[in-house]
Write a protein that holds these residues in place. Structure first.
Motif, mmCIF file in Angstrom:
data_model
loop_
_atom_site.group_PDB
_atom_site.id
_atom_site.type_symbol
_atom_site.label_atom_id
_atom_site.label_comp_id
_atom_site.label_asym_id
_atom_site.label_seq_id
_atom_site.Cartn_x
_atom_site.Cartn_y
_atom_site.Cartn_z
ATOM 1 N N LYS A 36 28.419 38.119 52.004
ATOM 2 C CA LYS A 36 27.752 39.391 52.443
ATOM 3 C C LYS A 36 28.734 40.285 53.785
ATOM 4 O O LYS A 36 29.454 41.198 52.679
ATOM 5 N N GLN A 37 29.986 39.552 54.039
ATOM 6 C CA GLN A 37 31.098 40.190 54.708
ATOM 7 C C GLN A 37 31.978 40.224 53.697
ATOM 8 O O GLN A 37 32.975 41.176 54.082
ATOM 9 N N CYS A 38 31.958 39.657 52.837
ATOM 10 C CA CYS A 38 32.722 39.158 51.561
ATOM 11 C C CYS A 38 33.196 40.887 51.373
ATOM 12 O O CYS A 38 33.703 41.618 50.480
ATOM 13 N N THR A 39 31.461 40.355 50.578
ATOM 14 C CA THR A 39 31.095 41.508 49.393
ATOM 15 C C THR A 39 31.516 43.323 50.155
ATOM 16 O O THR A 39 32.334 44.167 49.297
ATOM 17 N N ASN A 40 31.014 43.096 51.265
ATOM 18 C CA ASN A 40 31.217 44.511 52.190
ATOM 19 C C ASN A 40 33.110 44.645 52.188
ATOM 20 O O ASN A 40 33.165 45.638 52.692
ATOM 21 N N ARG A 41 33.489 43.462 52.630
ATOM 22 C CA ARG A 41 35.180 44.071 52.944
ATOM 23 C C ARG A 41 35.925 44.427 51.689
ATOM 24 O O ARG A 41 36.994 45.497 51.326
ATOM 25 N N LEU A 42 35.467 43.340 50.348
ATOM 26 C CA LEU A 42 35.970 43.964 48.333
ATOM 27 C C LEU A 42 35.698 45.519 48.146
ATOM 28 O O LEU A 42 35.985 46.697 48.163
ATOM 29 N N LYS A 43 34.052 46.023 48.929
ATOM 30 C CA LYS A 43 33.491 47.505 49.052
ATOM 31 C C LYS A 43 34.734 48.130 49.398
ATOM 32 O O LYS A 43 35.441 49.391 48.858
ATOM 33 N N LYS A 44 34.969 48.076 50.619
ATOM 34 C CA LYS A 44 35.487 48.770 51.578
ATOM 35 C C LYS A 44 37.150 48.638 50.987
ATOM 36 O O LYS A 44 37.381 50.264 51.058
ATOM 37 N N PHE A 45 37.159 48.262 50.610
ATOM 38 C CA PHE A 45 38.759 47.726 49.943
ATOM 39 C C PHE A 45 39.129 48.876 48.764
ATOM 40 O O PHE A 45 40.024 49.496 49.125
ATOM 41 N N PHE A 46 38.613 48.167 47.766
ATOM 42 C CA PHE A 46 38.551 49.294 46.368
ATOM 43 C C PHE A 46 37.550 50.293 46.806
ATOM 44 O O PHE A 46 37.367 50.979 45.411
ATOM 45 N N LYS A 47 37.434 51.192 47.282
ATOM 46 C CA LYS A 47 36.968 52.104 47.669
ATOM 47 C C LYS A 47 37.163 53.039 47.215
ATOM 48 O O LYS A 47 37.314 54.016 46.021
ATOM 49 N N ASN A 48 38.196 53.109 47.607
ATOM 50 C CA ASN A 48 39.833 54.468 46.732
ATOM 51 C C ASN A 48 41.052 53.621 46.185
ATOM 52 O O ASN A 48 41.773 54.087 46.124
ATOM 53 N N ARG A 49 41.429 52.962 45.163
ATOM 54 C CA ARG A 49 41.326 52.185 45.149
ATOM 55 C C ARG A 49 40.703 51.155 43.793
ATOM 56 O O ARG A 49 41.365 49.508 43.633
ATOM 57 N N LYS A 50 40.821 51.742 42.484
ATOM 58 C CA LYS A 50 40.101 51.383 41.131
ATOM 59 C C LYS A 50 41.560 51.696 40.642
ATOM 60 O O LYS A 50 41.084 50.872 39.188
ATOM 61 N N GLU A 51 42.651 52.210 40.150
ATOM 62 C CA GLU A 51 43.218 51.867 39.345
ATOM 63 C C GLU A 51 44.616 51.716 39.575
ATOM 64 O O GLU A 51 45.481 51.338 41.063
ATOM 65 N N ALA A 52 45.154 50.042 38.832
ATOM 66 C CA ALA A 52 45.797 49.332 38.953
ATOM 67 C C ALA A 52 45.403 48.351 37.648
ATOM 68 O O ALA A 52 45.594 48.979 36.581
ATOM 69 N N LYS A 53 47.670 47.744 36.994
ATOM 70 C CA LYS A 53 47.236 47.702 35.451
ATOM 71 C C LYS A 53 46.840 46.376 35.766
ATOM 72 O O LYS A 53 46.637 45.772 34.267
ATOM 73 N N TYR A 54 46.407 45.350 36.502
ATOM 74 C CA TYR A 54 46.572 44.662 36.513
ATOM 75 C C TYR A 54 46.151 43.566 37.914
ATOM 76 O O TYR A 54 46.282 43.976 38.718
ATOM 77 N N TYR A 55 44.596 42.531 37.774
ATOM 78 C CA TYR A 55 44.552 42.000 38.811
ATOM 79 C C TYR A 55 44.666 40.077 38.749
ATOM 80 O O TYR A 55 44.234 39.998 37.485
ATOM 81 N N GLU A 56 45.393 39.586 39.744
ATOM 82 C CA GLU A 56 45.241 38.288 39.405
ATOM 83 C C GLU A 56 43.661 37.489 40.419
ATOM 84 O O GLU A 56 43.745 37.678 42.179
ATOM 85 N N LEU A 57 43.538 36.798 40.288
ATOM 86 C CA LEU A 57 42.051 36.557 40.599
ATOM 87 C C LEU A 57 43.001 34.406 41.348
ATOM 88 O O LEU A 57 43.008 34.129 40.084
ATOM 89 N N ILE A 58 42.573 34.205 42.343
ATOM 90 C CA ILE A 58 43.211 32.653 42.630
ATOM 91 C C ILE A 58 42.287 31.734 43.787
ATOM 92 O O ILE A 58 41.608 32.361 44.800
ATOM 93 N N GLY A 59 41.327 30.929 43.537
ATOM 94 C CA GLY A 59 40.644 30.450 43.727
ATOM 95 C C GLY A 59 41.311 29.403 45.242
ATOM 96 O O GLY A 59 42.466 29.132 44.989
ATOM 97 N N VAL A 60 40.479 29.741 45.973
ATOM 98 C CA VAL A 60 41.069 28.845 47.358
ATOM 99 C C VAL A 60 40.543 27.673 47.991
ATOM 100 O O VAL A 60 38.919 27.899 48.353
ATOM 101 N N VAL A 61 40.945 26.554 48.031
ATOM 102 C CA VAL A 61 39.650 25.796 48.503
ATOM 103 C C VAL A 61 40.642 24.949 49.736
ATOM 104 O O VAL A 61 41.432 24.853 50.228
ATOM 105 N N GLY A 62 40.058 24.116 51.486
ATOM 106 C CA GLY A 62 40.667 23.834 51.821
ATOM 107 C C GLY A 62 39.980 22.653 52.720
ATOM 108 O O GLY A 62 39.717 21.993 51.864
ATOM 109 N N ASP A 63 40.176 21.974 53.625
ATOM 110 C CA ASP A 63 40.587 20.601 53.844
ATOM 111 C C ASP A 63 38.901 20.250 53.940
ATOM 112 O O ASP A 63 38.848 19.022 53.200
ATOM 113 N N LYS A 64 38.211 20.941 54.770
ATOM 114 C CA LYS A 64 36.451 20.863 54.736
ATOM 115 C C LYS A 64 36.286 20.584 53.015
ATOM 116 O O LYS A 64 35.148 19.766 53.492
ATOM 117 N N ASP A 65 36.717 21.335 52.566
ATOM 118 C CA ASP A 65 36.117 21.544 50.856
ATOM 119 C C ASP A 65 36.538 19.868 50.654
ATOM 120 O O ASP A 65 35.453 19.086 49.566
#
Length: 133
Positions: A36-65
């Motif tokens: 939920k914290q992540c979803t809220n953070r994304l909503k806040k970040f992209f609220k006024n930043r909806k226009e870009a040419k390109y987005y790249e998503l990269i998964g992150v895994v950690g030691d505990k995974d």
């Protein structure tokens, strides 16, 4: 086991540079759903930043995974099993972020899910979104 690949440089090819990025690193161990914290953070970040040419998503895994998934496939150990589990977890994390991002931005913008995984040595788990203007 992964091999290191040497990168070649071609001065005629212009590389894109990310103008900004945001990451969520609070995904539960060996899980892929956004918090939920992540979803809220994304909503806040992209609220006024909806226009870009390109987005790249990269998964992150950690030691505990790694530790949890290593124990999961310990009994029937196949060399590539552990790598495939980690790669799959990374892709699922990226896909979850993809669908959330699609709700927050202009749907005509190109969004790419990277075909590689970032391995965190700092215990981070989740994804990174690189933004290219």
């Amino acid at each position: 086991k992964q091999k290191t690949v040497e990168k070649s440089y071609n001065p005629d090819v212009k590389l894109l540079q990310a103008s900004d990025r945001i990451g969520c690193y609070d995904t539960p161990i060996a899980q892929y759903q956004l918090t939920k914290q992540c979803t809220n953070r994304l909503k806040k970040f992209f609220k006024n930043r909806k226009e870009a040419k390109y987005y790249e998503l990269i998964g992150v895994v950690g030691d505990k995974d790694f530790k949890v998934l290593k124990d999961y496939d310990k009994e029937e150990r196949i060399d590539s099993t552990h790598y495939l589990l980690i790669a799959g977890l990374s892709q699922l994390r990226s896909l979850e972020a993809y669908w959330e991002l699609r709700q927050l931005i202009n749907s005509d913008v190109n969004v790419k899910i990277a075909n590689y995984t970032l391995e965190s040595t700092q215990g981070k788990r989740g994804f990174v979104i690189r933004i290219y203007d």
